[in-house]
Design a protein around this motif. Structure first.
Motif, mmCIF file in Angstrom:
data_model
loop_
_atom_site.group_PDB
_atom_site.id
_atom_site.type_symbol
_atom_site.label_atom_id
_atom_site.label_comp_id
_atom_site.label_asym_id
_atom_site.label_seq_id
_atom_site.Cartn_x
_atom_site.Cartn_y
_atom_site.Cartn_z
ATOM 1 N N VAL A 143 0.855 -1.185 0.000
ATOM 2 C CA VAL A 143 0.000 0.000 0.000
ATOM 3 C C VAL A 143 0.892 1.236 0.000
ATOM 4 O O VAL A 143 1.622 1.486 0.961
ATOM 5 C CB VAL A 143 -0.943 0.024 1.228
ATOM 6 N N PHE A 144 0.856 1.999 -1.088
ATOM 7 C CA PHE A 144 1.620 3.233 -1.189
ATOM 8 C C PHE A 144 0.764 4.408 -0.735
ATOM 9 O O PHE A 144 -0.426 4.485 -1.038
ATOM 10 C CB PHE A 144 2.061 3.484 -2.636
ATOM 11 N N SER A 145 1.397 5.347 -0.035
ATOM 12 C CA SER A 145 0.708 6.576 0.361
ATOM 13 C C SER A 145 1.757 7.676 0.465
ATOM 14 O O SER A 145 2.602 7.661 1.363
ATOM 15 C CB SER A 145 -0.014 6.392 1.703
ATOM 16 N N ALA A 146 1.733 8.605 -0.474
ATOM 17 C CA ALA A 146 2.712 9.689 -0.490
ATOM 18 C C ALA A 146 2.104 10.894 -1.189
ATOM 19 O O ALA A 146 1.161 10.757 -1.961
ATOM 20 C CB ALA A 146 3.992 9.248 -1.208
ATOM 21 N N GLY A 147 2.655 12.063 -0.911
ATOM 22 C CA GLY A 147 2.148 13.261 -1.571
ATOM 23 C C GLY A 147 2.601 14.550 -0.913
ATOM 24 O O GLY A 147 3.143 15.440 -1.569
ATOM 25 N N HIS A 148 2.406 14.675 0.388
ATOM 26 C CA HIS A 148 2.654 15.947 1.056
ATOM 27 C C HIS A 148 4.128 16.343 1.035
ATOM 28 O O HIS A 148 4.448 17.543 1.003
ATOM 29 C CB HIS A 148 2.131 15.894 2.491
ATOM 30 N N TRP A 149 5.030 15.375 1.044
ATOM 31 C CA TRP A 149 6.456 15.713 1.027
ATOM 32 C C TRP A 149 6.882 16.299 -0.316
ATOM 33 O O TRP A 149 7.905 16.972 -0.401
ATOM 34 C CB TRP A 149 7.292 14.464 1.357
ATOM 35 N N ALA B 183 12.633 21.334 -2.884
ATOM 36 C CA ALA B 183 13.410 20.169 -3.305
ATOM 37 C C ALA B 183 14.234 20.497 -4.544
ATOM 38 O O ALA B 183 13.894 21.385 -5.328
ATOM 39 C CB ALA B 183 12.481 18.996 -3.590
ATOM 40 N N ILE B 184 15.317 19.741 -4.707
ATOM 41 C CA ILE B 184 16.154 19.797 -5.909
ATOM 42 C C ILE B 184 16.125 18.413 -6.536
ATOM 43 O O ILE B 184 16.252 17.393 -5.852
ATOM 44 C CB ILE B 184 17.594 20.210 -5.570
ATOM 45 N N TYR B 185 15.951 18.379 -7.853
ATOM 46 C CA TYR B 185 15.799 17.110 -8.561
ATOM 47 C C TYR B 185 17.016 16.840 -9.438
ATOM 48 O O TYR B 185 17.433 17.698 -10.232
ATOM 49 C CB TYR B 185 14.535 17.136 -9.431
#
Length: 423
Positions: free
Chosen positions: A228-234, A239-241
């Motif tokens: 189960v994946f849950s990500a978004g707010h971070w 950020a640098i990509y």
């Protein structure tokens, strides 16, 4: 004297045959009309289901019930666990134990349109994950959902903590011996390889390397059956990509002191999700023939209605009424990206040859139902008894995470329905 009588009988016989023929013709006509209406109704129903599938319900095999659309209704039943009966609640989400005085937020149930979402059945959930490994991967909302699940399951079977590592125990594993079931938590708020910001050390930006996945969870995929994946707010943070570790800078998000191209975070979020979802498929077990289930919990909106450290930041005591709270553009985009990437994962999977078991992708679409529950956050009760020494105008509030028990328990009710369909 007999002729008139004979003629009368003949006329009656003729009329009877005529009426019977007319009645049969009428019945046939009515039957044809009914068949036409049923066929038209069937076509409309099929079109509605197809449209819903293309508009965001894709990724859920069971299209009979769209759990993402509905309303919160009052519920007299008490939660099956509380702040003292469950030992896995993070202190900041234990609103009852921290002295939250109102309890109304506990008495609502999510009612989807046109169907029912059944109350959580702990024994059934454990039976469905018997002999399996379930893992939650992502940020603190992944942990929030996991802790809700552990509290629900502990009402029938006490979990055994068999592993804990990392600061704030961000990597954990429990076992349910009687079911030979394992539940794990992997902290990975950006899903791909990254270095987290540490302002105290002068590191004010997250660094994301877009060529590889976060190995802290990916290296264990061979032994995981359900992820189960849950990500978004971070992804909203500065950020640098980078294209590779130590390689060229692709751009950044909110980095005014650098001469980097501002590229925002939507595309980076999409690419990170795609890398994570594809990695499960790439590393599907060569020692197992069973299907893997990959679930994405969609973006959960925050409810700050003022400053994060000011009283009343999220002070609602009831859900928003229908139409009272509009979804912001960013929340809707994050949800849309997640749903689209899950759909693409299933489309590609169907085209590929089934080798070493399929990977099935599903969505726990919580964005709308979470949007309506501004009353379900800890607020100032992320701290124990915040007003014990009197009223404070300035006090840290949590309007992102969810009280346990609370609205987030509904997410696991939906997860249960998905696993039932998968099984």
């Amino acid at each position: 004297m007999q002729k008139p009588l004979i003629n009368l009988h003949q006329r009656l016989h003729f009329l009877t045959k005529k009426h019977i023929f007319f009645a049969l013709y009428l019945l046939l006509l009515l039957a044809l009309i009914q068949l036409h209406h049923q066929h038209k109704k069937s076509l409309i129903s099929h079109e509605v289901m197809r449209t819903k599938a293309e508009d965001g319900s894709a990724g859920r095999a069971n299209m009979k019930c769209d759990f993402s659309i509905g309303k919160w209704i009052r519920n007299k039943a008490k939660p099956i666990y509380n702040g003292t009966s469950c030992g896995t609640i993070k202190e900041g989400q234990n609103c009852m134990a921290n002295g939250r005085p109102d309890t109304g937020y506990l008495h609502w149930r999510w009612q989807p349109v046109g169907c029912d979402l059944h109350p959580f059945h702990p024994s059934l959930f454990l039976t469905l994950i018997q002999n399996k490994h379930l893992a939650f991967v992502g940020d603190s909302l992944a942990r929030n959902q996991l802790e809700s699940l552990m509290c629900l399951l502990s009402t029938v079977s006490q979990p055994e903590l068999i592993y804990s590592s990392g600061d704030d125990n961000k990597f954990k594993r429990w076992a349910f011996p009687s079911y030979n079931a394992t539940v794990s938590l992997f902290w990975s708020p950006l899903l791909v390889k990254h270095v987290e910001k540490e302002p105290s050390l002068g590191k004010n930006y997250n660094k994301l390397y877009m060529d590889s996945v976060d190995e802290r969870w990916a290296r264990e995929l061979d032994e995981i059956d359900i992820v189960v994946f849950s990500a978004g707010h971070w992804f909203l943070l500065p950020a640098i990509y980078y294209d590779t570790a130590g390689g060229d800078v692709l751009g950044c998000h909110y980095c005014p002191e650098f001469n980097y191209t501002e590229i925002g975070f939507f595309d980076i979020f999409r690419k990170s999700l795609r890398i994570a979802l594809n990695e499960v498929k790439r590393r599907r077990s060569r020692r197992r023939s069973s299907e893997k289930l990959v679930v994405l919990t969609t973006f959960s909106p925050a409810h700050f209605e003022g400053e994060w450290n000011k009283a009343g930041a999220c002070s609602k005591m009831e859900p928003f009424k229908e139409g009272e709270k509009k979804m912001e553009y960013m929340d809707g985009e994050m949800r849309r990206i997640g749903v689209e990437e899950v759909r693409k994962g299933n489309d590609v999977e169907e085209e590929e040859e089934e080798v070493n078991g399929r990977v099935k992708y599903e969505v726990v679409d919580v964005t709308e139902l979470a949007l309506m529950r501004g009353d379900g956050h800890p607020g100032p009760y992320m701290n124990p008894f915040p007003y014990a020494q009197g009223y404070k105008e300035r006090l840290q509030n949590d309007c992102v995470h969810w009280c346990l028990p609370g609205p987030i328990d509904a997410w696991n009710e939906i997860l249960l329905e998905i696993i039932k369909s998968w099984k």
